[in-house]
Design a protein around this motif. Sequence first.
Motif, PDB file in Angstrom:
ATOM      1  N   ARG A 115       0.939  -1.167  -0.004  1.00  7.57           N
ATOM      2  CA  ARG A 115      -0.022  -0.131  -0.206  1.00  7.57           C
ATOM      3  C   ARG A 115       0.790   1.257   0.056  1.00  7.57           C
ATOM      4  NH1 ARG A 115      -3.093  -3.316  -0.992  1.00  7.57           N
ATOM      5  NH2 ARG A 115      -5.230  -3.419  -0.397  1.00  7.57           N
ATOM      6  N   LEU A 116       2.016   0.996  -0.016  1.00  5.68           N
ATOM      7  CA  LEU A 116       3.216   2.247  -0.007  1.00  5.68           C
ATOM      8  C   LEU A 116       3.468   2.600  -1.249  1.00  5.68           C
ATOM      9  CD1 LEU A 116       5.257   1.395   3.108  1.00  5.68           C
ATOM     10  CD2 LEU A 116       3.459   3.044   3.056  1.00  5.68           C
ATOM     11  N   PRO A 117       3.468   4.072  -1.507  1.00  2.25           N
ATOM     12  CA  PRO A 117       3.611   4.499  -3.142  1.00  2.25           C
ATOM     13  C   PRO A 117       5.464   4.202  -3.083  1.00  2.25           C
ATOM     14  CG  PRO A 117       2.678   6.168  -1.727  1.00  2.25           C
ATOM     15  CD  PRO A 117       2.765   5.006  -0.879  1.00  2.25           C
ATOM     16  N   ARG A 118       5.669   3.462  -4.403  1.00  7.55           N
ATOM     17  CA  ARG A 118       7.063   3.406  -4.642  1.00  7.55           C
ATOM     18  C   ARG A 118       8.009   4.656  -5.042  1.00  7.55           C
ATOM     19  NH1 ARG A 118       9.419  -1.498  -7.201  1.00  7.55           N
ATOM     20  NH2 ARG A 118      11.835  -0.663  -8.227  1.00  7.55           N
ATOM     21  N   PRO A 119       8.968   4.843  -4.412  1.00 10.33           N
ATOM     22  CA  PRO A 119       9.562   6.090  -4.517  1.00 10.33           C
ATOM     23  C   PRO A 119      10.017   6.152  -6.336  1.00 10.33           C
ATOM     24  CG  PRO A 119      10.658   4.787  -2.915  1.00 10.33           C
ATOM     25  CD  PRO A 119       9.708   3.963  -3.411  1.00 10.33           C
ATOM     26  N   ASN A 120      10.025   7.524  -6.621  1.00  8.30           N
ATOM     27  CA  ASN A 120      10.545   7.783  -7.810  1.00  8.30           C
ATOM     28  C   ASN A 120      11.894   7.316  -8.606  1.00  8.30           C
ATOM     29  OD1 ASN A 120       8.340   9.559  -8.390  1.00  8.30           O
ATOM     30  ND2 ASN A 120       9.186  11.109  -7.827  1.00  8.30           N
ATOM     31  N   SER A 121      12.770   6.879  -7.535  1.00 10.69           N
ATOM     32  CA  SER A 121      13.988   6.499  -7.644  1.00 10.69           C
ATOM     33  C   SER A 121      14.228   5.636  -6.299  1.00 10.69           C
ATOM     34  CB  SER A 121      15.292   7.100  -8.050  1.00 10.69           C
ATOM     35  OG  SER A 121      15.290   8.259  -7.052  1.00 10.69           O
ATOM     36  N   GLY A 122      15.249   4.496  -6.590  1.00 11.63           N
ATOM     37  CA  GLY A 122      15.597   3.792  -5.352  1.00 11.63           C
ATOM     38  C   GLY A 122      14.591   2.595  -5.260  1.00 11.63           C
ATOM     39  N   THR A 123      14.803   1.924  -4.128  1.00  6.81           N
ATOM     40  CA  THR A 123      13.947   0.676  -3.861  1.00  6.81           C
ATOM     41  C   THR A 123      12.724   0.892  -3.230  1.00  6.81           C
ATOM     42  OG1 THR A 123      15.274   0.216  -1.570  1.00  6.81           O
ATOM     43  CG2 THR A 123      16.082  -0.644  -3.637  1.00  6.81           C
ATOM     44  N   PRO A 124      11.676  -0.160  -3.404  1.00  4.31           N
ATOM     45  CA  PRO A 124      10.318  -0.090  -2.491  1.00  4.31           C
ATOM     46  C   PRO A 124      10.580   0.171  -1.262  1.00  4.31           C
ATOM     47  CG  PRO A 124      10.162  -1.655  -4.402  1.00  4.31           C
ATOM     48  CD  PRO A 124      11.627  -1.036  -4.320  1.00  4.31           C
ATOM     49  N   TRP A 125       9.724   0.887  -0.329  1.00  4.60           N
ATOM     50  CA  TRP A 125       9.841   0.838   0.943  1.00  4.60           C
ATOM     51  C   TRP A 125       9.403  -0.539   1.815  1.00  4.60           C
ATOM     52  CZ3 TRP A 125      12.678   4.635   2.442  1.00  4.60           C
ATOM     53  CH2 TRP A 125      12.554   6.061   1.664  1.00  4.60           C
ATOM     54  N   THR A 126      10.236  -0.702   2.711  1.00  2.00           N
ATOM     55  CA  THR A 126      10.021  -2.072   3.659  1.00  2.00           C
ATOM     56  C   THR A 126       9.692  -1.460   4.875  1.00  2.00           C
ATOM     57  OG1 THR A 126      11.561  -3.618   2.411  1.00  2.00           O
ATOM     58  CG2 THR A 126      10.937  -3.995   4.569  1.00  2.00           C
ATOM     59  N   PRO A 127       8.198  -1.580   5.266  1.00  2.00           N
ATOM     60  CA  PRO A 127       7.851  -1.286   6.604  1.00  2.00           C
ATOM     61  C   PRO A 127       8.401  -2.031   7.738  1.00  2.00           C
ATOM     62  CG  PRO A 127       5.989  -2.069   5.511  1.00  2.00           C
ATOM     63  CD  PRO A 127       7.204  -2.133   4.448  1.00  2.00           C
ATOM     64  N   GLY A 128       8.297  -1.728   8.829  1.00  6.41           N
ATOM     65  CA  GLY A 128       8.764  -2.473  10.060  1.00  6.41           C
ATOM     66  C   GLY A 128       8.811  -1.392  11.487  1.00  6.41           C
ATOM     67  N   THR A 129       9.488  -2.083  12.199  1.00  8.85           N
ATOM     68  CA  THR A 129       9.574  -1.003  13.696  1.00  8.85           C
ATOM     69  C   THR A 129      10.814  -1.289  14.423  1.00  8.85           C
ATOM     70  OG1 THR A 129       8.521  -0.824  15.851  1.00  8.85           O
ATOM     71  CG2 THR A 129       8.582  -2.949  15.158  1.00  8.85           C
ATOM     72  N   ASP A 130      11.115   0.123  14.876  1.00  3.79           N
ATOM     73  CA  ASP A 130      12.372  -0.030  15.831  1.00  3.79           C
ATOM     74  C   ASP A 130      12.261  -0.305  17.231  1.00  3.79           C
ATOM     75  OD1 ASP A 130      11.237   2.248  16.245  1.00  3.79           O
ATOM     76  OD2 ASP A 130      12.944   3.546  15.530  1.00  3.79           O
ATOM     77  N   GLY A 131      11.062  -0.618  17.351  1.00  2.18           N
ATOM     78  CA  GLY A 131      10.531  -0.873  19.076  1.00  2.18           C
ATOM     79  C   GLY A 131       9.831   0.526  19.425  1.00  2.18           C
ATOM     80  N   ARG A 132      10.105   1.637  18.667  1.00  3.02           N
ATOM     81  CA  ARG A 132       9.226   2.896  19.256  1.00  3.02           C
ATOM     82  C   ARG A 132       8.405   3.268  18.292  1.00  3.02           C
ATOM     83  NH1 ARG A 132      15.037   3.506  19.722  1.00  3.02           N
ATOM     84  NH2 ARG A 132      14.940   4.641  17.699  1.00  3.02           N
ATOM     85  N   GLY A 133       8.448   2.935  17.004  1.00  2.42           N
ATOM     86  CA  GLY A 133       7.383   3.482  16.191  1.00  2.42           C
ATOM     87  C   GLY A 133       7.682   2.833  14.748  1.00  2.42           C
ATOM     88  N   LEU A 134       6.863   3.162  13.686  1.00  2.00           N
ATOM     89  CA  LEU A 134       6.887   2.552  12.330  1.00  2.00           C
ATOM     90  C   LEU A 134       7.857   3.240  11.835  1.00  2.00           C
ATOM     91  CD1 LEU A 134       5.545   0.874  10.122  1.00  2.00           C
ATOM     92  CD2 LEU A 134       4.180   3.281   9.427  1.00  2.00           C
ATOM     93  N   VAL A 135       8.723   2.366  10.910  1.00  2.39           N
ATOM     94  CA  VAL A 135      10.102   2.695  10.385  1.00  2.39           C
ATOM     95  C   VAL A 135      10.057   2.294   8.877  1.00  2.39           C
ATOM     96  CG1 VAL A 135      11.527   3.263  12.229  1.00  2.39           C
ATOM     97  CG2 VAL A 135      11.507   1.025  10.972  1.00  2.39           C
TER      98      VAL A 135
END
Length: 242
Positions: A115-135
Motif C-alpha cells: 500500500r506504500l507508494p514506490r519512490p521515483n528512484s531507489g527501492t520500494p519501502w520496507t515497513p517495520g518497527t524499531d521498537g518505538r514506532g513505524l520505520v
Amino acid sequence: MSRRRLLLAISAALALMAPLAGNAVLTHRAEQRISQAAACRLAPVGKVSATLDSPLAAARMLRGSIGDVDLHADGLRRSGMALHLDAHLRGVTTDGATHGGSATVTIPYTQLASRLPRPNSGTPWTPGTDGRGLVLTGTIGTPGVPVTVHTSIAVHADTLVVTPTALTVLGRTLPVAALSNDVGDTSPARPLKPRSIRFPALPSGVRVTGAHATADGLTLRLRLADGVDGTRPAAKGTCAAL
C-alpha cells in the motif's frame, strides 16, 4: 472409611460437580457456536476462536445473556489484505447483539508494503518497527543511498496518515524539517512526504481510534459502539443454520 461412607462421599462430590460440569459443557458449546457464526460472517482464511470471560450458566442463558466474549480470527480478507483480529465484545446476547467493545486489527508489514507508494528512484519501502514506532527502510535518490525513515502515524476519519519525521542515513539521524529539498532528485527529503492510506471498509458502528507499530505489523485500535443490534446479513448454506 467404610464402604458406605466412601460411596456417600463420592455421591456428594458428584452432586457438587454436576452443575460445574454442566456449565463447562454449556460454555464450550456456546464458544463453538460463536466461533462458527463468526467464521461464517468474517470468512477468514485462518482459524477463528471465541472464549467466554466467565462460565456460562443455563439460568443466564435463559435470560438471553451470554456475557463478555473474546474473539480471535486469522487471515481476514479485506481490500486485498490478510488481517488479524482480536476483539473483546461486552454483554453479548443470545440474538447476537452486543453492548459495545473494543478490538485490534493487525496488518502484517508484508501487506502494508503493497500500500506504500514506490519512490521515483531507489527501492520500494520496507515497513517495520524499531521498537518505538513505524520505520521504513530502503534506498532513495539516483545513487541509491540506504536510509531508514522514522515516522509518526495518525488516524483521521477513515484514513491512516504516515508522516516522516526523521531520516537516518550514513549513521546520522536528522529531522526531516532540517533536510533541504532544493538540490534536485538526489535530495533525501524529496520522497519524504506524508502518505495517506485508506482503511478497509468497516462495519456500521465501528470506528478506528488509533494505530501503533508492533512486532507483528501495524495495529489499528477499534471501538465498537454501544447498542449495536443483532441484525445479521442474509446467510447461505451452513451459515444459514447458525
